[in-house]
Every structure is written in C-alpha cells, then in structure tokens.
Scaffold this active site. Structure first.
Site, PDB file in Angstrom:
ATOM      1  N   LYS A 112       0.861  -1.185   0.000  1.00 51.10           N
ATOM      2  CA  LYS A 112       0.000   0.000   0.000  1.00 51.10           C
ATOM      3  C   LYS A 112       0.891   1.227   0.000  1.00 51.10           C
ATOM      4  O   LYS A 112       2.032   1.170   0.487  1.00 51.10           O
ATOM      5  CB  LYS A 112      -0.888   0.020   1.253  1.00 51.10           C
ATOM      6  CG  LYS A 112      -2.143   0.847   1.095  1.00 51.10           C
ATOM      7  CD  LYS A 112      -3.182   0.113   0.276  1.00 51.10           C
ATOM      8  CE  LYS A 112      -4.469   0.879   0.142  1.00 51.10           C
ATOM      9  NZ  LYS A 112      -5.499   0.049  -0.502  1.00 51.10           N
TER      10      LYS A 112
HETATM   11  P1  NAD Z   1     -13.651   7.571  -3.573  1.00 54.90           P
HETATM   12  O1  NAD Z   1     -12.715   8.660  -3.228  1.00 54.90           O
HETATM   13  O2  NAD Z   1     -14.019   7.340  -4.998  1.00 54.90           O
HETATM   14  O3  NAD Z   1     -15.059   7.807  -2.799  1.00 54.90           O
HETATM   15  C1  NAD Z   1     -15.131   7.999  -1.428  1.00 54.90           C
HETATM   16  C2  NAD Z   1     -16.577   8.376  -1.076  1.00 54.90           C
HETATM   17  O4  NAD Z   1     -16.672   8.492   0.338  1.00 54.90           O
HETATM   18  C3  NAD Z   1     -17.051   9.712  -1.644  1.00 54.90           C
HETATM   19  O5  NAD Z   1     -18.404   9.618  -2.031  1.00 54.90           O
HETATM   20  C4  NAD Z   1     -16.919  10.657  -0.455  1.00 54.90           C
HETATM   21  O6  NAD Z   1     -17.809  11.771  -0.533  1.00 54.90           O
HETATM   22  C5  NAD Z   1     -17.306   9.724   0.660  1.00 54.90           C
HETATM   23  N1  NAD Z   1     -16.834  10.172   1.975  1.00 54.90           N
HETATM   24  C6  NAD Z   1     -15.653  10.751   2.295  1.00 54.90           C
HETATM   25  N2  NAD Z   1     -15.613  11.026   3.610  1.00 54.90           N
HETATM   26  C7  NAD Z   1     -16.787  10.599   4.127  1.00 54.90           C
HETATM   27  C8  NAD Z   1     -17.348  10.609   5.408  1.00 54.90           C
HETATM   28  N3  NAD Z   1     -16.690  11.123   6.448  1.00 54.90           N
HETATM   29  N4  NAD Z   1     -18.583  10.081   5.563  1.00 54.90           N
HETATM   30  C9  NAD Z   1     -19.270   9.555   4.518  1.00 54.90           C
HETATM   31  N5  NAD Z   1     -18.782   9.519   3.265  1.00 54.90           N
HETATM   32  C10 NAD Z   1     -17.567  10.039   3.079  1.00 54.90           C
HETATM   33  O7  NAD Z   1     -13.067   6.260  -2.886  1.00 54.90           O
HETATM   34  P2  NAD Z   1     -13.356   4.751  -3.304  1.00 54.90           P
HETATM   35  O8  NAD Z   1     -12.386   4.348  -4.323  1.00 54.90           O
HETATM   36  O9  NAD Z   1     -14.815   4.599  -3.558  1.00 54.90           O
HETATM   37  O10 NAD Z   1     -12.922   3.992  -1.952  1.00 54.90           O
HETATM   38  C11 NAD Z   1     -13.799   3.896  -0.846  1.00 54.90           C
HETATM   39  C12 NAD Z   1     -13.268   2.841   0.115  1.00 54.90           C
HETATM   40  O11 NAD Z   1     -13.152   1.603  -0.566  1.00 54.90           O
HETATM   41  C13 NAD Z   1     -11.872   3.101   0.721  1.00 54.90           C
HETATM   42  O12 NAD Z   1     -11.854   2.541   2.008  1.00 54.90           O
HETATM   43  C14 NAD Z   1     -10.941   2.296  -0.174  1.00 54.90           C
HETATM   44  O13 NAD Z   1      -9.750   1.938   0.474  1.00 54.90           O
HETATM   45  C15 NAD Z   1     -11.826   1.097  -0.428  1.00 54.90           C
HETATM   46  N6  NAD Z   1     -11.459   0.345  -1.623  1.00 54.90           N
HETATM   47  C16 NAD Z   1     -11.479   0.923  -2.858  1.00 54.90           C
HETATM   48  C17 NAD Z   1     -11.155   0.177  -3.978  1.00 54.90           C
HETATM   49  C18 NAD Z   1     -11.233   0.743  -5.371  1.00 54.90           C
HETATM   50  O14 NAD Z   1     -11.013  -0.013  -6.332  1.00 54.90           O
HETATM   51  N7  NAD Z   1     -11.553   2.013  -5.544  1.00 54.90           N
HETATM   52  C19 NAD Z   1     -10.781  -1.169  -3.830  1.00 54.90           C
HETATM   53  C20 NAD Z   1     -10.788  -1.739  -2.555  1.00 54.90           C
HETATM   54  C21 NAD Z   1     -11.129  -0.959  -1.452  1.00 54.90           C
END
Ligand code: NAD
Length: 410
Positions: free
Chosen positions: A101
């Site tokens: 990471k």
């Molecule tokens: P992203 O940045 O696209 O979206 C994040 C979302 O969370 C946004 O809608 C934002 O407004 C919202 N957010 C931020 N702070 C917040 C809060 N305090 N309360 C409620 N909502 C809030 O991120 P993502 O890629 O969708 O990732 C989200 C999670 O999934 C993370 O934990 C990431 O590590 C995990 N993840 C992502 C992927 C991927 O392929 N993108 C893969 C595995 C895990």
C-alpha cells in the site's frame, strides 16, 4: 514498530491453523517500508515538502500489489495496516500477488490538476526502482484515479521501457481493462449475492444502505439496482438520502456525475446526516467510504443483519466482536472489496499478453472468482466454527504461509 491493525485477526488465524512461531513472526512484519520526501511546487511558485509512503508487506505469492491514496490522514501506520490487508486479500481470492500500500499525506482536493500531476510524478520518481511490472504494481485508492495511474505509467516509462503493466486502474485508452472501474463495487455485489444464494435468499429480497458514493459506493448502488435489490440509503461526505421504499439510483448517479454532492440532491427521500448511517433500517449495511466507521460506540445501533464491508477496515476488532455476539454477519473487507484487486489482476494479465478482453468476459471472470472465494471462505468458517472474517483470514494466512514454506525463505 506499530503493529498492523488487522494483526489480531492474523493472530487468531495463526492459532486456528496452528502456525509455527517462526511463520507468525515473518507474517507480522512488512518486508520493506519506504518513507520518501515528495517536493511539490505549487502553481503560485511556492514550495511544499510532503511525505509519501510505500509499504511492501509480503511477496511470497507474487509481486507486491496495492493502491495509492492521497489524503491528509495518510501515515506510515495506516499504510502498513492496509498493506497487510492486501496480502491476505490477494491470497484469499487466489491471485498471484503479494500485498502493498502507498500514499502521500496531502489534501489533494485543494490541488489544481497541474499540481496533482507534478505531485504524482515526483512521488513516482521517489519510489524509483521499488515499483515495476514483476516487483510492485500500484493501483488507485482514495483520491487517486485512472488519470493519476496514467501519470505514474508515463513517469515510469521515462526512465524505463513502455510498461503499461507497472500500474493498474489506467484509462482504457492506455491499457486499462474495460470493467476495472466498476470491479470493486460490482464485486461486492457478487459476493453479497453468493452469500444470499448460499442462505436460500437473493438480491431482490434485501434492502441496502450504502455509505460513500464514490467509485465503490456508486458502482455498488448501480449494480444492486440493476440486479433487483432495493437501495434505501446512500451517503457521501456531505450527508445523504434515505427512502425505505427505495431510492432513484439513476437520478442520484446523474446528480453526482455532474459534480453534485448528495446533500444538495433534490428528489424523493429524506436527507440524513452521516452519523445516522450505522443505525439505518436496512437488511444490509454497506460502509464504502472510510475506515473505522463502526466502533464500540455505535456497533449496538446496527439494525441490519448483514454488514458488507466495501471500504477497507470499516469495523474495529472490538465492534466486530459486538456484531458477532449479536449474530450480525460481517462480510469482511478482504473478501467484499476484493473485486478491485481481482480486476487489477485481469488488467495486468491483459497488459502482459497485449490482448484485451471484452467487458462481459471481465465481469464473468470476476463473478466466478469471487463466488469461489466466498464458497471457500464459508467452508473454512464452517470447518473451524468461526465467523466469515476469521474464516477469510485463516484461508489467506494459510495460503501465504504455504507459499513461504514452499519457497524455502524461512
Ligand atoms: P472515492 O474517493 O471514490 O469515494 C469515497 C466516497 O466516500 C465519496 O463519495 C466521499 O464523498 C465519501 N466520503 C468521504 N468522507 C466521508 C465521510 N466522512 N462520511 C461519509 N462519506 C464520506 O473512494 P473509493 O475508491 O470509492 O474507496 C472507498 C473505500 O473503498 C476506501 O476505504 C478504499 O480503500 C476502499 N477500496 C477501494 C477500492 C477501489 O477499487 N476504488 C478497492 C478496494 C477498497
């Protein structure tokens, strides 16, 4: 050294599978940790010095693999914890990668596009030879996207050869895989469907509340809606919408696609604040934003019977115990959001073979691999009489330990 946050689950898994002390120690410490200085010249000519990290946890089963996030909370301890999770996740879905990471401690939301590009190029330069096609392959995470991956690929090519497989989650025009963008959210729904089917239920029987409407949350909502589940709540950083009869997902997607926040959405349903999310009336609670949203202070408020962990690390270990005591099933992050890294694996193989799959093939392979991972996890959980999370960790840790033993580098 700060221990890896999921270490408790790893320790439990080690007990379940009777792992030797030597292997326990090997798995508890990352193989390599880089802390780098990332100088950034802002558009107004001023300079800032930022800190960047890359933690390479374990590569017994293949090259290190894991996302890069830009966030003001990024630090070495968080990066270390998330790197460990990647090791168990890649092993659990049985893809030939280890775990890593990375990230930069910065509020990237206030940076211009040119500042973001400069930051990404300097970070890639600082990582140097630590990344590579068969060494360590970054991917998008919080606040990084296909554009950022394209800059990493381009910067890497400027000192090495053209190697699209050095990074995944790229734009499709540059070797990205059709299907990768939706893979994490879609994969979470694949896993939920496998779970429901294994318990004589199906998606059209359930209501779902989702926290986060970014990459993971929005694709989860769209896929659930397409497959007949009722999405009753979605939230983002501004708050969200709740409607027990089901939200109009297409209208919400159209609103956010044009840059709107959910708090400004004007449609059917009630506006809710983020602190209300955990206690919402829904069959499935799907945190898909940030970590540590279900803790000891609110685990007793959960009304859902299933927690689907779209985000990484959304439940504290103590809260996990409370949910387990209350017979609430937690589909753990290392399984629920493994669609992202599985999709990254498909992209990497396509880049290496220089052969692009259709999106249908990508989605079929994803569903097949994740359903098999769910079935194996369920079987392991049953075998040991433990929760899905403990079953998932037992399976992942067992596979990594076997690879270490077979390779002989103990
Ligand atoms: P992203 O940045 O696209 O979206 C994040 C979302 O969370 C946004 O809608 C934002 O407004 C919202 N957010 C931020 N702070 C917040 C809060 N305090 N309360 C409620 N909502 C809030 O991120 P993502 O890629 O969708 O990732 C989200 C999670 O999934 C993370 O934990 C990431 O590590 C995990 N993840 C992502 C992927 C991927 O392929 N993108 C893969 C595995 C895990």
């Amino acid at each position: 050294m700060t221990p890896i946050a999921s270490q408790r689950y790893v320790d439990d898994a080690a007990d379940l599978i009777h792992l030797s002390d030597e292997l326990r120690e090997t798995l508890s410490i990352p193989q390599r940790e880089l802390t780098v200085q990332v100088p950034l010249t802002l558009d107004d000519g001023t300079h800032r010095i930022l800190q960047g990290y890359r933690v390479q946890h374990n590569r017994a089963r293949g090259p290190y693999k894991g996302g890069i996030r830009y966030h003001s909370d990024v630090d070495l301890a968080e990066t270390r914890s998330l790197a460990g999770l990647m090791t168990w996740k890649t092993a659990l879905v049985d893809i030939p990668f280890g775990g890593a990471k990375g990230g930069v401690r910065v509020d990237s939301t206030v940076l211009s596009d040119t500042e973001l590009e400069r930051l990404t190029r300097r970070f890639t330069e600082a990582l140097g030879a630590a990344i590579g096609v068969y060494r360590d392959i970054p991917a998008p995470d919080v606040n990084t996207d296909a554009r950022v991956m394209a800059w990493i690929m381009d910067e890497f090519a400027s000192r090495d050869s053209y190697s699209p497989a050095v990074v995944t989650g790229k734009p499709v025009e540059l070797g990205g895989a059709p299907g990768r963008e939706s893979a994490t959210g879609r994969g979470a729904v694949d896993v939920l469907e496998a779970h429901l089917n294994a318990h004589d239920s199906c998606l059209s029987d359930v209501t779902v509340a989702i926290q986060g409407f970014g990459n993971v949350g929005s694709w989860m909502a769209r896929t659930l809606d397409e497959r007949g589940a009722r999405v009753v709540a979605v939230t983002d950083v501004s708050g969200g919408m709740y409607n027990p009869s089901g939200l109009h997902v297409a209208a919400l997607l159209a609103h956010t696609r044009s840059g709107g926040l959910l708090a400004a959405f004007d449609g059917h349903g009630d506006h809710i604040a983020n602190h209300e999310f955990v206690g919402l009336e829904a069959d499935v609670l799907a945190p898909a934003a940030l970590g540590q949203v279900i803790g000891t202070e609110n685990a007793h408020e959960v009304k859902a019977s299933i927690v689907l962990e779209g985000a990484n690390d959304p439940t504290s270990p103590e809260a996990d115990d409370i949910l387990s005591d209350r017979d609430i099933v937690v589909i753990p992050d290392i399984l629920a959001n493994a669609g992202g890294v599985t999709g990254s694996y498909f992209e990497w193989t396509q880049n290496i073979q220089q052969f692009q799959w259709t999106e249908d093939r990508f989605n079929d392979e994803l569903q097949g691999r994740l359903s098999r991972a769910y079935e194996k996890t369920l079987a392991t959980a049953h075998e040991h009489g433990v929760s899905l999370r403990r079953g998932a960790f037992a399976l992942g840790v067992q596979r990594v330990a076997s690879a270490i033993t077979l390779r002989g580098h103990r």
